[in-house]
Design a protein around this motif. Structure first.
Motif, PDB file in Angstrom:
ATOM      1  N   PRO A  56     -46.470   6.427  -6.350  1.00  0.00           N
ATOM      2  CA  PRO A  56     -45.687   5.195  -6.508  1.00  0.00           C
ATOM      3  C   PRO A  56     -46.044   4.208  -5.410  1.00  0.00           C
ATOM      4  O   PRO A  56     -46.594   4.584  -4.368  1.00  0.00           O
ATOM      5  N   LYS A  57     -45.727   2.940  -5.632  1.00  0.00           N
ATOM      6  CA  LYS A  57     -46.063   1.911  -4.653  1.00  0.00           C
ATOM      7  C   LYS A  57     -44.839   1.092  -4.287  1.00  0.00           C
ATOM      8  O   LYS A  57     -43.847   1.057  -5.007  1.00  0.00           O
ATOM      9  N   THR A  58     -44.937   0.449  -3.136  1.00  0.00           N
ATOM     10  CA  THR A  58     -43.907  -0.477  -2.694  1.00  0.00           C
ATOM     11  C   THR A  58     -44.589  -1.581  -1.900  1.00  0.00           C
ATOM     12  O   THR A  58     -45.808  -1.558  -1.716  1.00  0.00           O
ATOM     13  N   HIS A  59     -43.806  -2.547  -1.424  1.00  0.00           N
ATOM     14  CA  HIS A  59     -44.358  -3.651  -0.637  1.00  0.00           C
ATOM     15  C   HIS A  59     -43.912  -3.518   0.813  1.00  0.00           C
ATOM     16  O   HIS A  59     -42.751  -3.223   1.085  1.00  0.00           O
ATOM     17  N   ILE A  70     -46.909   5.143  -1.714  1.00  0.00           N
ATOM     18  CA  ILE A  70     -45.933   6.025  -1.070  1.00  0.00           C
ATOM     19  C   ILE A  70     -46.400   7.457  -1.316  1.00  0.00           C
ATOM     20  O   ILE A  70     -46.412   7.924  -2.456  1.00  0.00           O
ATOM     21  N   HIS A  71     -46.796   8.141  -0.253  1.00  0.00           N
ATOM     22  CA  HIS A  71     -47.311   9.506  -0.379  1.00  0.00           C
ATOM     23  C   HIS A  71     -46.227  10.515   0.002  1.00  0.00           C
ATOM     24  O   HIS A  71     -45.638  10.411   1.079  1.00  0.00           O
ATOM     25  N   VAL A  72     -45.981  11.476  -0.862  1.00  0.00           N
ATOM     26  CA  VAL A  72     -45.100  12.591  -0.523  1.00  0.00           C
ATOM     27  C   VAL A  72     -45.974  13.678   0.091  1.00  0.00           C
ATOM     28  O   VAL A  72     -46.901  14.190  -0.545  1.00  0.00           O
ATOM     29  N   VAL A  73     -45.684  14.026   1.337  1.00  0.00           N
ATOM     30  CA  VAL A  73     -46.543  14.924   2.118  1.00  0.00           C
ATOM     31  C   VAL A  73     -45.917  16.308   2.199  1.00  0.00           C
ATOM     32  O   VAL A  73     -44.775  16.461   2.646  1.00  0.00           O
ATOM     33  N   VAL A 124     -29.287  -2.377  -3.987  1.00  0.00           N
ATOM     34  CA  VAL A 124     -28.717  -1.542  -5.040  1.00  0.00           C
ATOM     35  C   VAL A 124     -29.076  -0.072  -4.884  1.00  0.00           C
ATOM     36  O   VAL A 124     -28.216   0.803  -4.976  1.00  0.00           O
ATOM     37  N   GLU A 125     -30.359   0.231  -4.649  1.00  0.00           N
ATOM     38  CA  GLU A 125     -30.766   1.632  -4.579  1.00  0.00           C
ATOM     39  C   GLU A 125     -30.074   2.356  -3.436  1.00  0.00           C
ATOM     40  O   GLU A 125     -29.658   3.504  -3.571  1.00  0.00           O
ATOM     41  N   LYS A 126     -29.946   1.687  -2.292  1.00  0.00           N
ATOM     42  CA  LYS A 126     -29.303   2.331  -1.147  1.00  0.00           C
ATOM     43  C   LYS A 126     -27.830   2.596  -1.437  1.00  0.00           C
ATOM     44  O   LYS A 126     -27.295   3.645  -1.073  1.00  0.00           O
ATOM     45  N   GLU A 127     -27.180   1.652  -2.098  1.00  0.00           N
ATOM     46  CA  GLU A 127     -25.776   1.852  -2.450  1.00  0.00           C
ATOM     47  C   GLU A 127     -25.629   3.001  -3.440  1.00  0.00           C
ATOM     48  O   GLU A 127     -24.687   3.800  -3.346  1.00  0.00           O
ATOM     49  N   PRO A 129     -37.972  18.657  -7.359  1.00  0.00           N
ATOM     50  CA  PRO A 129     -38.838  17.632  -6.765  1.00  0.00           C
ATOM     51  C   PRO A 129     -38.065  16.350  -6.459  1.00  0.00           C
ATOM     52  O   PRO A 129     -37.000  16.106  -7.031  1.00  0.00           O
ATOM     53  N   LEU A 130     -38.617  15.548  -5.558  1.00  0.00           N
ATOM     54  CA  LEU A 130     -37.993  14.279  -5.214  1.00  0.00           C
ATOM     55  C   LEU A 130     -37.985  13.365  -6.439  1.00  0.00           C
ATOM     56  O   LEU A 130     -39.008  13.179  -7.094  1.00  0.00           O
ATOM     57  N   SER A 131     -36.824  12.805  -6.735  1.00  0.00           N
ATOM     58  CA  SER A 131     -36.732  11.870  -7.855  1.00  0.00           C
ATOM     59  C   SER A 131     -37.308  10.519  -7.451  1.00  0.00           C
ATOM     60  O   SER A 131     -37.527  10.240  -6.263  1.00  0.00           O
ATOM     61  N   GLU A 132     -37.534   9.668  -8.437  1.00  0.00           N
ATOM     62  CA  GLU A 132     -38.037   8.319  -8.147  1.00  0.00           C
ATOM     63  C   GLU A 132     -37.057   7.560  -7.259  1.00  0.00           C
ATOM     64  O   GLU A 132     -37.461   6.843  -6.344  1.00  0.00           O
ATOM     65  N   LEU A 133     -35.759   7.741  -7.508  1.00  0.00           N
ATOM     66  CA  LEU A 133     -34.746   7.087  -6.680  1.00  0.00           C
ATOM     67  C   LEU A 133     -34.842   7.559  -5.235  1.00  0.00           C
ATOM     68  O   LEU A 133     -34.772   6.752  -4.298  1.00  0.00           O
TER      69      LEU A 133
END
Length: 378
Positions: free
Chosen positions: A5-8, A31-34, A198-201, A218-222
């Motif tokens: 996934p990507k972010t800015h 975004i790399h999950v290590v 919103v996501e943090k809330e 596994p880690l969800s997208e959220l």
């Protein structure tokens, strides 16, 4: 294999640039999950003087402290975000990060490092070092601007993003307003009202429902996006803050960051195994900024930074409530009477201890007031 996934990540502008450009200022990064150390950059795993760097840093966990569970460490680089999965990678993965987290060559930018440092120290033997704590920097900027120091002057990370002095919201609005005008209006209204994104809330609601939220795999997208959001703005804020801080404040920032890291990591050897605090005179480095202290000039101008320290006071068992007072009245009076920060372990511990950080004279003053309060208990 699916692409990550990507972010800015907002990046500071070049001084000569006059126009905002979304590709330059908000590059899209993966975004790399290590789960294994080999997935991390070599220059991070093997810090060196030749390849010094500044990264955003944060931790997520369950009741994050000495007894809690560290689940994720977030690392924000200019070109990528790494989510170090302590659940899947275990102790081996976290300890592979130890040289970097303890290194003077890697500056870790974090918002309120005390509990993160405590978890790293007691669970993995990691002494978090060379941090720039944006909570401390925020207070120092206010002091430079002549604002009176207020007890418990805490700002949330979302509040920091909304502060116009650091320009995060303005940058996002400038870049995206043409494409997403309505979204930018809503975003600005949320920040201005002190409401988190919103996501943090949503994560906060889920955490209240299930405190073990960060342990699930596994880690969800959220989960991935919420974890990344907590670090992706830190590099931009870091540069904005350092631009505003004078030499004296930069020294305080370095020292207080070191003291914050030690705060809840109380041990039996008075922190002798921790790195030394930055000295007042001489040259010290703050990430990519090297600051030259002219001690004679500072002293002549009566602006030499005072020596700062961390003091820990023991409180008789069962008496902490009397020290704090009804609705915090007693401790508030002590904080108003001295220019020192006072912290308590609270429910997370350590119990029956008061932690005082500040200039030596002010710390001694706070100690005397607290001891006087303890005498009145009996």
């Amino acid at each position: 294999m699916a692409s990550p996934p990507k972010t800015h990540i907002p990046l500071p502008p070049d001084p000569g640039d006059k126009h905002l450009d979304s590709e330059a200022y908000l590059p899209s990064v993966p975004i790399h999950v290590v789960t294994h150390a080999s997935q991390l950059p070599e220059e991070f795993l093997q810090p060196s003087r030749e390849k010094q760097m500044v990264i955003g840093f944060d931790c997520e966990g369950v009741d994050l402290c000495r007894q809690g569970t560290l689940c994720i460490m977030q690392l924000a680089f200019p070109n990528a975000i790494y989510l170090v999965d302590a659940i899947e990678g275990g102790e081996t993965l976290v300890k592979a990060c130890k040289p970097a987290l303890e290194s003077s060559y890697i500056t870790k930018v974090i918002h309120d490092c005390k509990r993160d440092s405590e978890a790293l120290y007691f669970q993995f033997g990691i002494k978090l070092h060379n941090v720039v704590d944006t909570q401390i920097a925020y207070s120092l900027i206010k002091e430079q601007e002549g604002q009176k120091r207020v007890p418990d002057d805490y700002i949330s990370f979302v509040g920091l993003l909304a502060d116009p002095r650091f320009g995060v919201l303005d940058l996002l609005s400038s870049v995206f307003s043409f494409l997403f005008p309505y979204l930018c209006i809503l975003m600005r209204e949320e920040f201005d009202a002190g409401i988190s994104y919103v996501e943090k809330e949503e994560v906060r609601v889920l955490l209240r429902q299930d405190p073990n939220f960060w342990t699930y795999r596994p880690l969800s997208e959220l989960m991935v996006r919420a974890a990344a959001d907590d670090v992706r703005f830190l590099l931009y804020i870091y540069h904005k803050m350092v631009e505003k801080l004078n030499e004296r404040s930069l020294r305080y920032l370095a020292v207080r960051g070191a003291l914050y890291c030690r705060c809840f990591c109380i041990n039996d050897n008075n922190f002798e195994d921790w790195p030394a605090l930055p000295p007042v005179p001489g040259i010290y480095s703050l990430g990519s900024y090297t600051c030259f202290n002219n001690a004679e000039t500072l002293i002549a101008d009566m602006q030499a930074p005072e020596e700062e320290t961390l003091s820990v006071l023991d409180v008789p068992p069962g008496k902490m409530g009397c020290i704090i007072g009804k609705r915090g009245a007693n401790i508030l009076a002590i904080k108003e009477g001295c220019s020192a920060e006072i912290f308590f372990g609270g429910d997370k511990g350590p119990p029956n201890k008061v932690f005082i950080i500040g200039p030596v004279k002010q710390v001694k003053k706070a100690e005397a007031m607290l001891r006087g309060r303890m005498l009145n208990i009996y």
